[in-house]
Scaffold this motif. Structure first.
Motif, PDB file in Angstrom:
ATOM      1  N   PRO A  44      28.817  60.532  66.396  1.00 43.53           N
ATOM      2  CA  PRO A  44      27.481  61.063  66.061  1.00 43.53           C
ATOM      3  C   PRO A  44      27.515  62.448  65.434  1.00 43.53           C
ATOM      4  O   PRO A  44      26.700  62.748  64.547  1.00 43.53           O
ATOM      5  N   GLU A  45      28.436  63.299  65.859  1.00 41.49           N
ATOM      6  CA  GLU A  45      28.516  64.647  65.299  1.00 41.49           C
ATOM      7  C   GLU A  45      28.915  64.605  63.832  1.00 41.49           C
ATOM      8  O   GLU A  45      28.368  65.340  63.001  1.00 41.49           O
ATOM      9  N   ILE A  46      29.886  63.749  63.505  1.00 37.73           N
ATOM     10  CA  ILE A  46      30.301  63.622  62.110  1.00 37.73           C
ATOM     11  C   ILE A  46      29.178  63.012  61.283  1.00 37.73           C
ATOM     12  O   ILE A  46      28.950  63.397  60.125  1.00 37.73           O
ATOM     13  N   SER A  47      28.450  62.080  61.874  1.00 39.23           N
ATOM     14  CA  SER A  47      27.314  61.479  61.168  1.00 39.23           C
ATOM     15  C   SER A  47      26.275  62.549  60.828  1.00 39.23           C
ATOM     16  O   SER A  47      25.765  62.610  59.696  1.00 39.23           O
ATOM     17  N   ILE A  48      25.960  63.422  61.790  1.00 33.54           N
ATOM     18  CA  ILE A  48      24.976  64.478  61.556  1.00 33.54           C
ATOM     19  C   ILE A  48      25.478  65.446  60.487  1.00 33.54           C
ATOM     20  O   ILE A  48      24.748  65.796  59.544  1.00 33.54           O
ATOM     21  N   GLN A  49      26.723  65.889  60.608  1.00 33.13           N
ATOM     22  CA  GLN A  49      27.288  66.820  59.626  1.00 33.13           C
ATOM     23  C   GLN A  49      27.280  66.209  58.227  1.00 33.13           C
ATOM     24  O   GLN A  49      26.935  66.883  57.241  1.00 33.13           O
ATOM     25  N   SER A  50      27.649  64.941  58.145  1.00 30.35           N
ATOM     26  CA  SER A  50      27.725  64.272  56.844  1.00 30.35           C
ATOM     27  C   SER A  50      26.334  64.109  56.234  1.00 30.35           C
ATOM     28  O   SER A  50      26.131  64.366  55.046  1.00 30.35           O
ATOM     29  N   GLY A  51      25.371  63.672  57.060  1.00 29.53           N
ATOM     30  CA  GLY A  51      24.018  63.499  56.554  1.00 29.53           C
ATOM     31  C   GLY A  51      23.429  64.804  56.047  1.00 29.53           C
ATOM     32  O   GLY A  51      22.786  64.841  54.982  1.00 29.53           O
ATOM     33  N   ARG A  52      23.662  65.879  56.774  1.00 33.13           N
ATOM     34  CA  ARG A  52      23.160  67.181  56.336  1.00 33.13           C
ATOM     35  C   ARG A  52      23.856  67.626  55.044  1.00 33.13           C
ATOM     36  O   ARG A  52      23.216  68.238  54.176  1.00 33.13           O
ATOM     37  N   PHE A  53      25.129  67.329  54.932  1.00 33.62           N
ATOM     38  CA  PHE A  53      25.860  67.672  53.699  1.00 33.62           C
ATOM     39  C   PHE A  53      25.217  66.999  52.493  1.00 33.62           C
ATOM     40  O   PHE A  53      25.127  67.593  51.417  1.00 33.62           O
ATOM     41  N   TYR A  54      24.758  65.750  52.695  1.00 37.81           N
ATOM     42  CA  TYR A  54      24.134  65.013  51.598  1.00 37.81           C
ATOM     43  C   TYR A  54      22.618  65.221  51.547  1.00 37.81           C
ATOM     44  O   TYR A  54      21.913  64.481  50.853  1.00 37.81           O
ATOM     45  N   LEU A  55      22.125  66.220  52.311  1.00 35.43           N
ATOM     46  CA  LEU A  55      20.717  66.624  52.287  1.00 35.43           C
ATOM     47  C   LEU A  55      19.765  65.530  52.760  1.00 35.43           C
ATOM     48  O   LEU A  55      18.617  65.443  52.334  1.00 35.43           O
ATOM     49  N   VAL A  56      20.266  64.702  53.677  1.00 37.35           N
ATOM     50  CA  VAL A  56      19.419  63.697  54.309  1.00 37.35           C
ATOM     51  C   VAL A  56      18.655  64.368  55.458  1.00 37.35           C
ATOM     52  O   VAL A  56      19.254  65.103  56.247  1.00 37.35           O
ATOM     53  N   PRO A  57      17.353  64.159  55.585  1.00 30.49           N
ATOM     54  CA  PRO A  57      16.591  64.764  56.688  1.00 30.49           C
ATOM     55  C   PRO A  57      17.162  64.351  58.044  1.00 30.49           C
ATOM     56  O   PRO A  57      17.620  63.213  58.224  1.00 30.49           O
TER      57      PRO A  57
END
Length: 389
Positions: A44-57
């Motif tokens: 989940p932490e990598i998912s959050i970091q990755s989503g934020r990197f791609y500017l996903v809310p």
């Protein structure tokens, strides 16, 4: 064609991998697709970091793909994702793709399509039952020079195809780097995650698909050898096969990941009655035409070159001298997929240029290829094995 963008969700593709970033960049290259949500990692932490990197809310970055499907369905129709990309290790291909199809989403999935042949058959059934579109990212079919070779063979330029040589040497697994961790070798060399095929599933399928895509022929039987050269490795890192095609043509396929010093040196040579064609991924903008009675012809790829087919030109972005590369080839698959999805949604019949991407049926044949290679490759007397259905 409408001006709005298709909304993409993704399963996998986190910052701890490499192929997900390629998919995302390629999908958005044409400005026709937006990444709106994702479950980017099992962590989940990598998912959050990755989503934020791609500017996903944050509210559309999910901890599991089950949560993604559940919560996206609650959003208004004009906000929720419209198709799902699956870029996970092979053993996690089937379930999210099947869930997407069952819920009415179109799908893009990395190759090989599934973990097993049975899963591929089931996914094929779901595509047919749902009427949705599935694209499989056999990326090398997206290169313009490959498409030009396909067109020339189809219109009879080289005569009847007689002989095909296709090879894909890599060297990155020449040592047992999977035990070091922190790389993609771990799951790719683990049969519980990759499936029956190691090298043959990872890059052998690319070589096989390129041969069938360009020539339009189908392999009917093969005689293979699979081998693991690196001590302690439990899955093949080297594969070779003799091929028989449905037209009577013969072929030789080689794929290896222990060729020290090689990168991704995919190459194909096709010989017909009139001439031969040669293409190499390392020199993607050049197609060689070899004649018996005149000097070799060098066909260069570039926007505006009048000698290229319209089919090829549709997939070219840059003037001559500017290579149409790996991400652009991926982008051709995504662009054609997007146009096809939009046309079908509008009740239109998409033209051949739009539908020119690998489908679930290529994925099914890819799994049959792996099964047939394994059946032949570990047989002590190296018998010819008919194509496994």
């Amino acid at each position: 064609m409408k001006n709005s963008k298709l909304r993409m969700g993704i399963v996998g593709g986190g910052l701890d991998g490499f192929i997900g970033a390629i998919h995302i960049r390629a999908a958005m290259m044409e400005g026709k697709i937006d990444l709106v949500c994702g479950c980017f990692s099992i962590d989940p932490e990598i998912s959050i970091q990755s989503g934020r990197f791609y500017l996903v809310p944050d509210n559309r970055i999910y901890k599991t793909y089950h949560e993604m499907f559940e919560k996206e369905a609650l959003l208004p129709e004009n906000e929720r994702m419209q198709f799902v990309v699956v870029v996970t290790p092979n053993h996690v291909h089937y379930e999210p793709a099947a869930m997407a199809l069952d819920r009415g989403y179109d799908v893009v999935i990395d190759k090989p399509i599934t973990f097993s042949l049975d899963e591929a058959k089931s996914l094929c059934d779901k595509v047919e039952q749902s009427g949705r579109t599935l694209a499989l990212t056999h990326v090398y079919s997206g290169y313009p020079a490959v498409k030009e070779a396909k067109v020339r063979i189809a219109r009879g330029d080289i005569g009847t195809v007689r002989r095909i040589f296709v090879e894909y040497p890599q060297g990155w697994l020449a040592e047992r780097i999977e035990v070091l961790g922190g790389n993609n070798a771990g799951w790719r060399t683990n049969p519980k995650q990759s499936g029956k095929g190691g090298c043959v599933g990872d890059i052998g399928t690319h070589a096989w698909h390129l041969a069938e895509y360009i020539t339009g022929l189908k392999v009917t039987e093969l005689c293979a050898e699979l081998k693991s050269f690196v001590p302690g490795r439990t899955i093949d890192d080297d594969a070779a096969a003799l091929l028989h095609f449905d037209s009577g043509a013969t072929g030789t396929l080689q794929a290896t990941q222990i060729a020290v010093g090689e990168e991704n040196n995919l190459k194909i040579r096709i010989y017909g009655e009139k001439c031969g064609l040669e293409w190499s991924q390392i020199e993607p903008n050049t197609l060689y035409v070899k004649w018996p009675d005149r000097p070799m012809e060098i066909v260069r790829i570039g926007k505006g070159y009048p000698y290229l087919s319209d089919f090829t030109k549709w997939n070219i972005r840059t003037p001559g001298g500017h290579p149409e590369g790996f991400i652009e080839a991926f982008a051709n698959i995504y662009r054609n997929f997007a146009y096809t999805v939009e046309a079908l949604a509008a009740g239109e019949t998409p033209p051949a240029e739009y539908t020119d991407f690998p489908t679930v049926y290529d994925g099914l044949r890819g799994m049959q290829f792996i099964e047939t290679m394994v059946a032949s490759g570990y047989c002590n007397d190296k018998k010819w094995v008919k194509w496994i259905d």
